[in-house]
Design a protein around this motif. Sequence first.
Motif, PDB file in Angstrom:
ATOM      1  N   ASN A  97       0.780  -1.231   0.000  1.00 42.82           N
ATOM      2  CA  ASN A  97       0.000   0.000   0.000  1.00 42.82           C
ATOM      3  C   ASN A  97       0.816   1.288   0.000  1.00 42.82           C
ATOM      4  N   THR A  98       1.987   1.257   0.623  1.00 44.82           N
ATOM      5  CA  THR A  98       2.699   2.512   0.855  1.00 44.82           C
ATOM      6  C   THR A  98       4.203   2.286   0.901  1.00 44.82           C
ATOM      7  N   THR A 129       2.462  -6.346   7.727  1.00 48.57           N
ATOM      8  CA  THR A 129       3.887  -6.219   8.027  1.00 48.57           C
ATOM      9  C   THR A 129       4.487  -4.982   7.371  1.00 48.57           C
ATOM     10  N   ILE A 130       5.631  -4.597   7.918  1.00 50.36           N
ATOM     11  CA  ILE A 130       6.482  -3.560   7.361  1.00 50.36           C
ATOM     12  C   ILE A 130       7.792  -4.227   6.966  1.00 50.36           C
ATOM     13  N   LYS A 131       8.214  -4.029   5.729  1.00 50.44           N
ATOM     14  CA  LYS A 131       9.470  -4.611   5.286  1.00 50.44           C
ATOM     15  C   LYS A 131      10.459  -3.510   4.925  1.00 50.44           C
ATOM     16  N   ILE A 132      11.729  -3.764   5.263  1.00 48.65           N
ATOM     17  CA  ILE A 132      12.816  -2.840   4.963  1.00 48.65           C
ATOM     18  C   ILE A 132      13.726  -3.509   3.942  1.00 48.65           C
ATOM     19  N   TRP A 133      14.009  -2.769   2.855  1.00 50.17           N
ATOM     20  CA  TRP A 133      14.696  -3.338   1.702  1.00 50.17           C
ATOM     21  C   TRP A 133      16.029  -2.650   1.434  1.00 50.17           C
ATOM     22  N   LYS A 149      16.564   7.652   5.880  1.00 52.72           N
ATOM     23  CA  LYS A 149      17.698   8.544   5.683  1.00 52.72           C
ATOM     24  C   LYS A 149      18.951   7.798   5.246  1.00 52.72           C
ATOM     25  N   ASN A 150      19.027   6.492   5.575  1.00 46.39           N
ATOM     26  CA  ASN A 150      20.188   5.702   5.166  1.00 46.39           C
ATOM     27  C   ASN A 150      20.033   5.113   3.771  1.00 46.39           C
ATOM     28  N   GLY A 151      18.938   5.447   3.089  1.00 43.60           N
ATOM     29  CA  GLY A 151      18.725   4.995   1.719  1.00 43.60           C
ATOM     30  C   GLY A 151      17.882   3.749   1.593  1.00 43.60           C
ATOM     31  N   GLU A 152      17.579   3.072   2.688  1.00 48.48           N
ATOM     32  CA  GLU A 152      16.749   1.871   2.609  1.00 48.48           C
ATOM     33  C   GLU A 152      15.307   2.235   2.273  1.00 48.48           C
ATOM     34  N   LEU A 153      14.630   1.293   1.635  1.00 47.77           N
ATOM     35  CA  LEU A 153      13.229   1.460   1.259  1.00 47.77           C
ATOM     36  C   LEU A 153      12.360   0.717   2.267  1.00 47.77           C
ATOM     37  N   VAL A 154      11.226   1.336   2.633  1.00 49.12           N
ATOM     38  CA  VAL A 154      10.300   0.710   3.574  1.00 49.12           C
ATOM     39  C   VAL A 154       8.950   0.551   2.886  1.00 49.12           C
ATOM     40  N   SER A 155       8.322  -0.608   3.075  1.00 53.12           N
ATOM     41  CA  SER A 155       7.019  -0.873   2.467  1.00 53.12           C
ATOM     42  C   SER A 155       6.033  -1.361   3.513  1.00 53.12           C
ATOM     43  N   GLY A 156       4.760  -0.986   3.339  1.00 49.32           N
ATOM     44  CA  GLY A 156       3.690  -1.438   4.214  1.00 49.32           C
ATOM     45  C   GLY A 156       2.640  -2.172   3.402  1.00 49.32           C
ATOM     46  N   SER A 157       2.060  -3.198   3.992  1.00 54.94           N
ATOM     47  CA  SER A 157       1.233  -4.113   3.208  1.00 54.94           C
ATOM     48  C   SER A 157      -0.052  -4.516   3.922  1.00 54.94           C
TER      49      SER A 157
END
Length: 282
Positions: A176-177, A194-198, A182-190
């Motif tokens: 969904n989002t 869950t929240i995943k950090i990529w 700030k460290n460049g990682e991508l975060v996703s919400g579903s």
Amino acid sequence: MVQTLSKHKGRILTLETLQNGYLASGSSDRTIKIWNTTSGICIRTISGPTDWIWSLAQLNDRYLASGTWQSINIWDIETGKNYQTLTGHSSWVSSLLTFGDELLISGSWDNTIKIWNRKTGKCIRTMSAHGHYVYSLLKLDYQFVASASVDGTIKIWNIESGIVTKTLYGHSDAVNTLIRLKNGELVSGSDDATIKIWNLETGKCSRTLKGHSGSVEAFAVLETGYLVSGSNDGDIKVWNLRDAEIIDSLKGHNSSISSLALLPGGHLASGSDDATINIWNF
């Protein structure tokens, strides 16, 4: 919580912090409202839209774009008049993203992403790779954009070529989002709660956070680096990502959290299906 803004008569679907520090909100009541969040006063209502407002993006200090059914409307913020209408999508326009001084990018429930020339109002490229609705777009840098979809994937696009350079797999339901740390990682919400950090270089999920009991719908990153997440469980959670722990849970809405937006002065706005916007102090 500092205050509650409650002039809308329908679900709050999207929030956008404007360059002057004001807050714009789009709703299922078919209006856009501009708020002075210091005073809590709605200083303008744009009542021209003919359908739900799913997305907002400020183009410059004068114009605001809104995504609705099959079209994007460009509004004069001062007068509330419709300056321009961009047509080409065949369903809801669920996400808008400004890209440089000339481009506007839109994601839609028609499964496509379109790139528009803001000056001419013409679509210059349509990008199709998702198998379901496109829910969210995020600018990564001057050349790349990430998209989140109901098909459960995140795709990284080169907007100059229109080619998908990477697809991130890991969620078991709609994504969904998106937000960037700030460290460049991508975060996703579903919808899988869950929240995943990529890691964008490898395309691999480095961490999965669990804490919500419903779908994760919205993110913000505080100046402290803490991640804030909003869910359809009605909760807003504040995460210390270093320790992968929830350090606060904000309760004040009685329905799904649809949108989050950072405001000047260390404040956060949250929009909900309960038709209210709450302003929080950090």
